[in-house]
Design an enzyme around this catalytic site. Sequence first.
Site, PDB file in Angstrom:
ATOM      1  N   CYS A  15      42.690  31.765  45.402  1.00 28.07           N
ATOM      2  CA  CYS A  15      42.815  33.183  45.727  1.00 28.07           C
ATOM      3  C   CYS A  15      43.853  33.779  44.772  1.00 28.07           C
ATOM      4  CB  CYS A  15      43.161  33.413  47.203  1.00 28.07           C
ATOM      5  SG  CYS A  15      44.773  32.848  47.746  1.00 28.07           S
ATOM      6  N   CYS A  89      39.374  36.396  44.164  1.00 25.69           N
ATOM      7  CA  CYS A  89      40.130  36.418  42.896  1.00 25.69           C
ATOM      8  C   CYS A  89      39.321  37.078  41.786  1.00 25.69           C
ATOM      9  CB  CYS A  89      40.605  35.025  42.504  1.00 25.69           C
ATOM     10  SG  CYS A  89      39.320  33.875  42.038  1.00 25.69           S
ATOM     11  N   CYS A  93      38.793  34.077  38.069  1.00 25.22           N
ATOM     12  CA  CYS A  93      38.411  32.685  38.273  1.00 25.22           C
ATOM     13  C   CYS A  93      37.519  32.218  37.126  1.00 25.22           C
ATOM     14  CB  CYS A  93      37.664  32.525  39.590  1.00 25.22           C
ATOM     15  SG  CYS A  93      38.681  32.878  41.020  1.00 25.22           S
TER      16      CYS A  93
END
Length: 136
Positions: A15, A89, A93
Amino acid sequence: MTDTPRPTPTVLFVCVHNAGRSQMAAGWLRHLAGDRVEVLSAGSAPAGTINPVAVEAMAEVGIDIASQQPKLLSDTAVQASDVVITMGCGDACPFYPGKRYEDWKLDDPAGQGIESVRPIRDEIKRRVEELIESLA
């Protein structure tokens, strides 16, 4: 005929701050799967410390995540993982072909009180239980 042991799968929870959702998910997976799964967690912009309300919510169910530290997401962690679970995120990511990705839409516990964090904790537990079943 002998059974060859299956390799231990590695799961990475990601996250933004690696202070709440991903830490709770990692705590649940360590607690429920034990050494059957290697557990990693990281954040695209890690906080300085773990969210104290997330720590409190997990302590209520007997899981201690107080000693965990937010970690910066690295390509190495993604490459080492079989399953990458993202939690808001976005584009931060990294994506590698051949990895199993899941995006869990969960409320962010940042700035929330314990009454709001408990249902997030419980939803994470439900999803972790499903994840363990899918890895078996």
